[in-house]
Structure formats: C-alpha cells, structure tokens
Write a protein that holds these residues in place. Structure first.
Motif, PDB file in Angstrom:
ATOM      1  N   ASP A  31     -38.223  28.409 -10.979  1.00 59.92           N
ATOM      2  CA  ASP A  31     -39.297  29.311 -11.381  1.00 59.92           C
ATOM      3  C   ASP A  31     -40.203  29.558 -10.183  1.00 59.92           C
ATOM      4  O   ASP A  31     -40.953  28.675  -9.766  1.00 59.92           O
ATOM      5  N   THR A  32     -40.119  30.759  -9.629  1.00 58.75           N
ATOM      6  CA  THR A  32     -40.922  31.076  -8.441  1.00 58.75           C
ATOM      7  C   THR A  32     -42.397  31.261  -8.769  1.00 58.75           C
ATOM      8  O   THR A  32     -43.200  31.480  -7.860  1.00 58.75           O
ATOM      9  N   ALA A  33     -42.762  31.151 -10.047  1.00 62.63           N
ATOM     10  CA  ALA A  33     -44.173  31.290 -10.419  1.00 62.63           C
ATOM     11  C   ALA A  33     -45.027  30.242  -9.715  1.00 62.63           C
ATOM     12  O   ALA A  33     -46.195  30.496  -9.400  1.00 62.63           O
ATOM     13  N   VAL A  34     -44.442  29.069  -9.434  1.00 62.17           N
ATOM     14  CA  VAL A  34     -45.217  28.034  -8.750  1.00 62.17           C
ATOM     15  C   VAL A  34     -45.558  28.483  -7.331  1.00 62.17           C
ATOM     16  O   VAL A  34     -46.639  28.161  -6.808  1.00 62.17           O
ATOM     17  N   LEU A  35     -44.675  29.250  -6.705  1.00 61.10           N
ATOM     18  CA  LEU A  35     -44.961  29.773  -5.376  1.00 61.10           C
ATOM     19  C   LEU A  35     -46.024  30.855  -5.434  1.00 61.10           C
ATOM     20  O   LEU A  35     -46.958  30.877  -4.624  1.00 61.10           O
ATOM     21  N   VAL A  36     -45.884  31.765  -6.395  1.00 60.68           N
ATOM     22  CA  VAL A  36     -46.850  32.862  -6.541  1.00 60.68           C
ATOM     23  C   VAL A  36     -48.235  32.307  -6.858  1.00 60.68           C
ATOM     24  O   VAL A  36     -49.249  32.759  -6.312  1.00 60.68           O
ATOM     25  N   ASP A  37     -48.271  31.311  -7.755  1.00 58.79           N
ATOM     26  CA  ASP A  37     -49.559  30.701  -8.119  1.00 58.79           C
ATOM     27  C   ASP A  37     -50.213  30.046  -6.911  1.00 58.79           C
ATOM     28  O   ASP A  37     -51.432  30.150  -6.712  1.00 58.79           O
ATOM     29  N   ALA A  38     -49.392  29.375  -6.082  1.00 65.39           N
ATOM     30  CA  ALA A  38     -49.937  28.718  -4.892  1.00 65.39           C
ATOM     31  C   ALA A  38     -50.534  29.740  -3.937  1.00 65.39           C
ATOM     32  O   ALA A  38     -51.609  29.528  -3.366  1.00 65.39           O
ATOM     33  N   VAL A  39     -49.840  30.869  -3.768  1.00 63.22           N
ATOM     34  CA  VAL A  39     -50.342  31.914  -2.877  1.00 63.22           C
ATOM     35  C   VAL A  39     -51.655  32.496  -3.401  1.00 63.22           C
ATOM     36  O   VAL A  39     -52.610  32.710  -2.647  1.00 63.22           O
ATOM     37  N   ASP A  40     -51.709  32.741  -4.705  1.00 61.33           N
ATOM     38  CA  ASP A  40     -52.929  33.299  -5.299  1.00 61.33           C
ATOM     39  C   ASP A  40     -54.094  32.326  -5.176  1.00 61.33           C
ATOM     40  O   ASP A  40     -55.235  32.724  -4.898  1.00 61.33           O
ATOM     41  N   ARG A  41     -53.830  31.038  -5.380  1.00 64.96           N
ATOM     42  CA  ARG A  41     -54.888  30.043  -5.253  1.00 64.96           C
ATOM     43  C   ARG A  41     -55.363  29.896  -3.818  1.00 64.96           C
ATOM     44  O   ARG A  41     -56.520  29.576  -3.561  1.00 64.96           O
ATOM     45  N   GLN A  42     -54.434  30.126  -2.866  1.00 63.20           N
ATOM     46  CA  GLN A  42     -54.785  29.987  -1.457  1.00 63.20           C
ATOM     47  C   GLN A  42     -55.936  30.915  -1.082  1.00 63.20           C
ATOM     48  O   GLN A  42     -56.840  30.542  -0.342  1.00 63.20           O
ATOM     49  N   ILE A  43     -55.903  32.134  -1.617  1.00 65.00           N
ATOM     50  CA  ILE A  43     -56.952  33.113  -1.311  1.00 65.00           C
ATOM     51  C   ILE A  43     -58.305  32.598  -1.779  1.00 65.00           C
ATOM     52  O   ILE A  43     -59.308  32.663  -1.056  1.00 65.00           O
ATOM     53  N   GLY A  44     -58.348  32.039  -2.994  1.00 67.12           N
ATOM     54  CA  GLY A  44     -59.600  31.509  -3.521  1.00 67.12           C
ATOM     55  C   GLY A  44     -60.082  30.285  -2.772  1.00 67.12           C
ATOM     56  O   GLY A  44     -61.285  30.128  -2.528  1.00 67.12           O
ATOM     57  N   VAL A  45     -59.139  29.412  -2.403  1.00 64.92           N
ATOM     58  CA  VAL A  45     -59.499  28.201  -1.659  1.00 64.92           C
ATOM     59  C   VAL A  45     -60.115  28.563  -0.319  1.00 64.92           C
ATOM     60  O   VAL A  45     -61.133  27.995   0.102  1.00 64.92           O
ATOM     61  N   GLU A  46     -59.517  29.536   0.370  1.00 64.07           N
ATOM     62  CA  GLU A  46     -60.051  29.936   1.672  1.00 64.07           C
ATOM     63  C   GLU A  46     -61.423  30.589   1.544  1.00 64.07           C
ATOM     64  O   GLU A  46     -62.282  30.414   2.415  1.00 64.07           O
ATOM     65  N   ALA A  47     -61.637  31.327   0.451  1.00 66.27           N
ATOM     66  CA  ALA A  47     -62.931  31.989   0.266  1.00 66.27           C
ATOM     67  C   ALA A  47     -64.051  30.974   0.071  1.00 66.27           C
ATOM     68  O   ALA A  47     -65.200  31.221   0.461  1.00 66.27           O
ATOM     69  N   LEU A  48     -63.737  29.817  -0.535  1.00 66.05           N
ATOM     70  CA  LEU A  48     -64.758  28.800  -0.814  1.00 66.05           C
ATOM     71  C   LEU A  48     -64.909  27.778   0.303  1.00 66.05           C
ATOM     72  O   LEU A  48     -65.881  27.021   0.320  1.00 66.05           O
TER      73      LEU A  48
END
Length: 397
Positions: free
Chosen positions: A143-160
């Motif tokens: 399930d590549t959703a775990v990869l997509v979720d990680a990428v999406d979270r990365q943007i938020g982590v970097e913003a904070l």
C-alpha cells in the motif's frame, strides 16, 4: 540517476557489479513494462535496493533473471536482468517518491518550475506517477499510501520546524516511508521474520538519505535561500555526522538479524558503499590504512614506492603524441559514437584527441588507487565480501 548509494565498479568486483547492473536494468525495464518509456526517467540507485533485498532473501530458484534485449545504455548489448515482484516493488517506490520530489520542487518554485505553464505540466506528471506507483504497489501487495502520507506530513513538519527542533523530527517521515518499503521485501521473499530488522534498517537508511541530501545541498540552499533542515534547525555538521555514523552502525546491526539466502550484494551496498556515501557527503575518508602506514613506517621505497617518488622507479615515458582531429571531423566522429552509444558504455577513442576513454557508465567519483573498506577478513581492498560472509563492523582499519 539519483540516490545516495552509488557504488564504484572497482570496489564491487566483477561478480557483484554484474548483479548490481542486473537490478538496475531490471528496475528500469519494470518501469517501462508497466508504465511506458517515459517512466524510466525515475530509475534511481536507491530504489534498486528494494529489488536487491528481495532477491537476497528469496530461496534459490529459477525465474529471478531474464535476458533483456539490446539497450542503448548498455552499448546495444544484451544482459541478464532482474525481474519479478522485487523489481516491481522497486518501480512502485521509485514512482511514488519521484512524484513527491517533483511536487516538492513545484512547491518551492525551483528553476523552470517557477513558471506556471511548466509547473502545471510537472504537477500532471507527478499525479500520473503517483497513480502508477499505487497501481504497481497494489499488484505486489504494498500500500503506497504510507509513502504518500509520509510525503504529505513532511511538508507540515518542515513548516513547523525551527531553531532547536530535533533534526530527527524532520527526518521521521522519510524514515517511516523507507521502513515500510524495506519491510515489504520480507513479505515478497516469504521471510516474514525478517520484516522487523529490515524495517529498522529501512528507517535508518531513510534517516541517512535525508541527512546526506541536507549536507550536500547546504551551501546551495544557503545561496538560493531555499529551506534546508540543518540550517532551519540549527544543527551543526558535527552533530549531523554523529547521527549519520549512528545510523550506519544501526543498519549493520539490523542486517545481522536478517536471514539471507545470499546477502553479499546487500551487505556490500548497505554496509560498505553506504559508508562511502557518508564520507563523500562530509568530505572525509573512513579508512586510515594508507595514512597510518605512512606515519608508522615512513614513505615506501624501492619496488613498492610510487613511480616518480623518492626511492621509487622513474615515471613511464609519455605515450607517443597522436595527431588531433580537426573540429568538423571530430564532430562527425562524436556523432557516430553517440548514435552507437559507445560513449555510454565500454571504451572509445576521443573524437578530437584520439585518447582512449571509458564510457559514462564505467566512470566513478572515487579514488580507487587507495584503500577500500576493511573488515574482519583483514582485506583492505574492498573485496572481502565478494567471497565470504565476514560479518564485519566496517569501522575502518
């Protein structure tokens, strides 16, 4: 090509080099077979590790290789290439992560992507690759959703993230994505007991990938004003190196817990070559064999001294001068070499100077004249893992 594990053919030896090329070509052909010619541009050195790990765990059986037809990047030669679920999983991971990479560059407005028409086209390509990766991942049970979720979270982590934020907070999404991909190779190979140590190895590999990317881009990002995790969190290069060395050690410990059928190539790439990648990024050397010998014994003399050095034999005579070709004739010869792909692989004669040169895929960015990695076998030339399971800690000489 992109990726942090870029092995030198001189260190791999002929046997492991052939295996490595089989996985590289297998990933490229899996991308073409499932998603068309354009998808081959996401072929990368790190993605093929998934294919390598899958085969390293699998029981010895036929069907893991096939003979591929002539390819321009191989100088129009046939080759034995990897096939099967490992190559397809590598293709799925490469597509999804390439999609994320394009989206990240679009969001940052890097280069030509700052132009709206180019950015729009890039977004479409990224969406297409993301969907293609999801289809292939589903076909092999991942399930590549775990990869997509990680990428999406990365943007938020970097913003904070800001000064004082632990660097490992920033690398966590990448760690989670690579851990999932490494662990699934155990499922494909029918070795469920390997999933936990491989997840740990993958997590630490993801940490290293993020760290080394940040180190290599630090000066460029500073000049362009782009976001960099080291600068943003105030992490020094000394601390980054400590984290990298800890990750290297953790990967080796995790690999010792994995049951392989033939783990030589996986060990070489994830222990020895990964150490070289860290040294390359930080501009250091992991092996002090040569410098230690020089300090203790002094410079070598006699037949062991380097040519032209003190006490050594004279330098060989210069080769006879060859007449250079003219501009127009040289250009015609260059066109012929390019069309037959001799400039990609194998040896060829320089179109203008007539000097012998090696093709692009035969070149490497390391100094192979010195000492490679050392291990418990006592072999400091990088060959110890070509014929034994040394279980070395690779801590230098």
């Amino acid at each position: 090509m992109f990726g942090i594990v870029r092995p030198c053919r001189h260190r791999l030896g002929e046997g492991l080099k052939t295996q490595w090329m089989a996985h590289l070509c297998g990933l490229c052909l899996a991308l073409r077979g499932d998603h068309g010619q354009f998808a081959r541009v996401v072929t990368n050195y790190d993605g093929l590790l998934v294919s390598v790990l899958t085969e390293a765990q699998a029981a010895r059986a036929t069907g893991g290789r096939r003979t591929a037809g002539p390819c321009p990047l191989r100088g129009m030669r046939t080759a034995s290439v990897a096939q099967g679920e490992g190559a397809r999983l590598a293709a799925a991971v490469s597509l999804v992560l390439a999609s994320a990479k394009v989206r990240d560059h679009v969001a940052d407005g890097d280069g030509l992507l700052a132009r709206k028409p180019v950015a729009l086209a890039a977004r479409r390509v990224a969406r297409s690759w993301g969907r293609a990766g999801a289809r292939t991942g589903s076909a092999v049970g991942f399930d590549t959703a775990v990869l997509v979720d990680a990428v999406d979270r990365q943007i938020g982590v970097e913003a904070l993230a800001g000064l004082g934020t632990p660097l490992l907070t920033v690398t966590e999404p990448t760690e989670t994505a690579t851990a999932a991909a490494f662990a699934h190779t155990a499922v494909l190979a029918g070795r469920p007991g390997n999933a936990v140590p491989l997840a740990e190895a993958g997590r630490l590999f993801g940490r290293l990938a993020h760290l080394l990317d940040a180190v290599e881009d630090r000066e460029t990002d500073a000049a362009s004003g782009a976001w960099n995790p080291l600068t943003a969190t105030g992490t020094s290069l000394v601390e980054a190196r400590r984290l990298a060395d800890d990750a290297l050690h953790g990967i080796r410990l995790a690999l010792r817990e994995v049951e392989f059928s033939d783990g030589r190539l996986a060990h070489t790439l994830l222990a020895h070559e990964l150490r070289n990648s860290v040294d390359r990024a930080f501009g250091t050397s992991s092996c002090s064999h040569q410098s230690h010998q020089a300090d203790v014994y002094g410079p070598p003399t006699g037949p062991y001294a380097p040519p032209g050095g003190p006490g050594g034999p004279p330098l060989p005579p210069e080769p006879p001068h060859r007449d250079r070709r003219g501009l127009i004739v040289g250009c015609l010869v260059w066109a012929g070499l390019a069309c037959t792909c001799q400039m990609c692989c194998g040896e060829y004669e320089d179109p203008w100077s007539r000097e012998r040169r090696e093709g692009l895929c035969s070149q490497c960015d390391c100094d192979c004249s010195g000492c490679g990695d050392c291990c418990d076998c006592g072999d400091c030339c990088g060959n110890c893992c070509d014929g034994c399971d040394c279980g070395c800690d690779c801590g230098g000489c």
